[in-house]
Design an enzyme around this catalytic site. Structure first.
Site, PDB file in Angstrom:
ATOM      1  N   HIS A  80       4.336   0.976  -0.101  1.00  0.00           N
ATOM      2  CA  HIS A  80       2.849   0.402  -0.019  1.00  0.00           C
ATOM      3  C   HIS A  80       2.710   0.266  -1.559  1.00  0.00           C
ATOM      4  O   HIS A  80       3.280   0.998  -2.396  1.00  0.00           O
ATOM      5  CB  HIS A  80       1.724   1.558   0.328  1.00  0.00           C
ATOM      6  CG  HIS A  80       1.970   2.162   1.713  1.00  0.00           C
ATOM      7  ND1 HIS A  80       2.572   3.042   1.997  1.00  0.00           N
ATOM      8  CD2 HIS A  80       1.109   1.876   2.638  1.00  0.00           C
ATOM      9  CE1 HIS A  80       2.423   3.307   3.318  1.00  0.00           C
ATOM     10  NE2 HIS A  80       1.311   2.801   3.578  1.00  0.00           N
ATOM     11  N   ASP A 131       2.287   3.455  -3.606  1.00  0.00           N
ATOM     12  CA  ASP A 131       3.238   4.164  -3.696  1.00  0.00           C
ATOM     13  C   ASP A 131       4.293   3.930  -4.959  1.00  0.00           C
ATOM     14  O   ASP A 131       4.701   4.923  -5.617  1.00  0.00           O
ATOM     15  CB  ASP A 131       4.347   4.004  -2.632  1.00  0.00           C
ATOM     16  CG  ASP A 131       3.794   4.233  -1.295  1.00  0.00           C
ATOM     17  OD1 ASP A 131       2.667   4.937  -0.866  1.00  0.00           O
ATOM     18  OD2 ASP A 131       4.375   3.493  -0.339  1.00  0.00           O
TER      19      ASP A 131
HETATM   20  C1  XUL Z   1       0.251   5.874   8.858  1.00  0.00           C
HETATM   21  C2  XUL Z   1       1.616   5.019   8.848  1.00  0.00           C
HETATM   22  C3  XUL Z   1       1.693   4.251   7.607  1.00  0.00           C
HETATM   23  C4  XUL Z   1       2.248   2.776   7.825  1.00  0.00           C
HETATM   24  C5  XUL Z   1       2.272   1.898   6.774  1.00  0.00           C
HETATM   25  O1  XUL Z   1       0.248   6.926  10.052  1.00  0.00           O
HETATM   26  O2  XUL Z   1       2.234   5.016   9.719  1.00  0.00           O
HETATM   27  O3  XUL Z   1       2.410   4.866   6.778  1.00  0.00           O
HETATM   28  O4  XUL Z   1       3.595   2.873   8.267  1.00  0.00           O
HETATM   29  O5  XUL Z   1       0.945   1.897   6.223  1.00  0.00           O
END
Ligand code: XUL
Ligand code: CO
Length: 441
Positions: free
Chosen positions: A99, A102
C-alpha cells in the site's frame, strides 16, 4: 550492511531436512506439469505485514523486534526498503506488494505525501534493477487515516472522494513506474455501519464511478495492469460493499465493469463471508474472474481476520486444485497477506513463517496436480451428474425442453432413484493423495 546477518540464502533441502531455514517442499526449479514451481506459485511478500506491521492488537502495543525499528520517518522508510530487498533475495521470491502508506510516511499535506512516495519509489526502482523481485501489485490505503472515517469512494464527503481519487491516481502512476502487473482495490471502509444515516444507492453509484475513472486513467497513462477487486464481507465496516465474489461480480456487472476487473481472493475473507477459500476461487474461476490470491488462513475459532500464514494442507490443496483448473494465475500470484502471530516477534520468525507458507502451497500444488492427473474429482463429478449426459437431462442442458415436456416426463416416472454423494469416500481419497505425494522422497 545486513539486516538479517544470521540468516543465509534459504535453499531447498528436501522433505527430510531438519534445518528450519530451508525449504522442505518448495523447490522453485522443480517442474510440475511443464512449469517450474516458481512459475506456477508466483509467491509474493506483503510489505505491510512483513516490514511495516508492529504486531500491535486492540489490547496491546506492538511486540515486533525489527532491525530497522530504531529509525523514524523517511529514514525508517528507507531502511525498510533495504531490509525488504535483502529479505526478498534470501527467500528467493519473485514478487512483492504494498500500500502507499506502507512504503512512505504521509506528509503534512498531499503534496508532501507525494514527495515522500517519489523518494521511496525511486529507491525501489533502483533496487529492482539488480533484483529478480517484481511488483505483483500496489494499492492505496484509503482507510487508516481519520479522513476516511466514513469510507473513501463511498464517503458521504465529496472532498474525501476527491482525495481518495488523487491517491489512487498516484498509485496508478507508481504502479506504472515500477512495472506492477496488477492494481488492487480492497474496499477498506467502503461499506457502512448503519443504514439509518446512509444513502446506499449514492454510495454504490459513487463507488462504480470511482472504479470507472480509475480504469480510464490507467488507460490514459498506458498502465496496462490487471485490475483486481478484493472482496471482504465485514471488518472494518459492518456491511462491506464487496462482500464476496458473487456480490462483487454483480456489482461489476451492474456498473458495466466486469471486463475491466478480476478478483483478488483472500482465504480469510472467504471464511469471514461464510464460504470456504475454494468456494470463492471456484466461483471466480467459472466466471473467468480469478485474478490473484491473498494467501493466508483464518482461525476457525475466531470471527475476525487473523491473517495467519497458510499451513492447512487440505486448504492449500483444494486452493491449488482451483488454480490449476484455472490454467494458473495468469498475471496474478500467491501473495502472503499474512502476519506472524504477536508472540512470534523475532525477525527470524518472518523467514520461518514464509517458509511454512511456501512449503504448504508447494505441497498443495503437487497433491492437486496428482489428483488432476488421475481425474479423481472429475470422475466423481462426471458420474454424479451423469443424468444430464443423455435423455431428458441432455435435452435440459441443450435448452430443448419446456415445462410441458418436463411434466410429461415426470408423469411417466416410477419411483425416482438418487445416488449417494459419497463425500466421505472422496475425503479419504484426498487423504491418500496427501500422504502419498512425497512417499519415496
Ligand atoms: C485487509 C486486506 C488488505 C488488502 C489490501 O483485510 O486484506 O491488506 O489485501 O488492501
Ligand atoms: Co488482502
Amino acid at each position: 550492511m545486513s539486516y538479517f546477518p544470521t540468516v543465509n540464502q534459504i535453499a531447498y533441502e528436501g522433505p527430510k531436512s531438519a534445518n528450519p531455514f530451508a525449504f522442505k517442499f518448495y523447490n522453485p526449479e522443480e517442474t510440475i506439469h511443464g512449469k517450474t514451481l516458481e512459475e506456477t506459485l508466483r509467491f509474493s511478500i506483503a510489505y505491510w505485514h512483513t516490514f511495516t506491521e508492529d504486531l500491535s492488537d486492540p489490547f496491546g502495543v506492538g511486540t515486533a523486534l525489527r532491525p530497522w525499528g530504531h529509525y523514524k520517518g523517511m529514514d525508517l522508510a528507507k531502511a525498510r526498503v533495504e531490509a525488504a530487498f535483502e529479505f526478498f533475495e534470501k527467500l528467493n521470491v519473485p514478487y512483492f506488494c504494498f500500500h502507499d502508506v506502507d512504503i512512505a510516511p504521509e506528509g503534512k499535506n498531499l503534496n508532501e505525501t507525494y514527495d515522500n512516495l517519489d523518494v521511496i519509489v525511486a529507491m525501489m526502482k533502483d533496487y529492482m534493477k539488480d533484483s529478480k523481485t517484481k511488483l505483483l501489485w500496489n494499492t492505496a490505503n484509503n482507510f487508516t487515516n481519520p479522513r476516511f472515517v466514513s469510507g473513501a469512494a463511498s464517503s458521504n464527503n465529496a472532498d474525501v472522494f476527491a482525495y481518495s481519487a488523487a491517491k489512487v491516481k498516484k498509485g496508478l502512476e507508481i504502479g506504472k513506474e515500477l512495472g506492477g502487473e496488477n492494481y488492487v482495490f480492497w474496499g477498506g471502509r467502503e461499506g457502512y455501519e448503519s443504514l439509518l444515516n446512509t444513502d446506499l444507492k449514492l454510495e454504490m453509484d459513487n463507488l462504480g464511478r470511482f472504479f470507472r475513472m480509475a480504469v480510464d486513467y490507467a488507460k490514459e497513462i498506458g498502465f496496462d495492469a490487471q485490475f483486481l477487486i478484493e472482496p471482504k464481507p465485514k471488518e472494518p465496516t459492518t456491511h462491506q460493499y464487496d462482500f464476496d465474489v458473487a456480490t462483487g461480480y454483480a456489482f461489476l456487472q451492474n456498473y458495466g465493469l466486469q471486463d475491466q476487473f478480476k478478483f483478488n481472493i483472500e482465504a480469510n475473507h472467504a471464511t469471514l463471508a461464510g464460504h470456504t477459500f475454494e468456494h470463492e476461487l471456484r466461483y471466480a474461476r467459472i466466471h473467468n474472474m480469478l485474478g490473484s490470491v491473498d494467501a493466508n488462513q483464518g482461525d476457525p475459532l475466531l470471527g475476525w481476520d487473523t491473517d495467519e500464514f497458510p499451513t492447512d494442507l487440505y486448504s492449500t490443496t483444494l486452493a491449488m486444485y482451483e488454480i490449476l483448473k484455472n490454467g494458473g494465475l495468469g498475471r496474478g500470484g500467491l501473495n502472503f497477506d499474512a502476519k506472524v502471530r504477536r508472540g512470534s516477534f523475532e525477525s527470524d520468525d518472518l523467514f520461518l513463517a514464509h517458509i511454512a507458507g511456501m512449503d504448504s502451497f508447494a505441497i498443495g500444488l503437487r497433491v492437486a496436480q496428482n489428483m488432476i492427473n488421475d481425474g479423481v474429482l472429475d470422475e466423481v463429478v462426471k458420474e454424479r451428474y451423469q443424468s444430464y449426459s443423455a435423455g431428458i437431462g441432455l435435452e435440459i442442458v441443450e435448452g430443448k425442453t419446456d415445462f410441458r415436456k418436463l411434466e410429461e416426463h415426470a408423469l411417466s416416472l416410477g419411483e425416482i432413484k438418487n445416488r449417494s454423494g459419497r463425500v466421505e469416500r472422496i475425503k479419504a481419497t484426498i487423504n491418500q493423495y496427501l500422504l502419498n505425494a512425497y512417499a519415496g522422497n
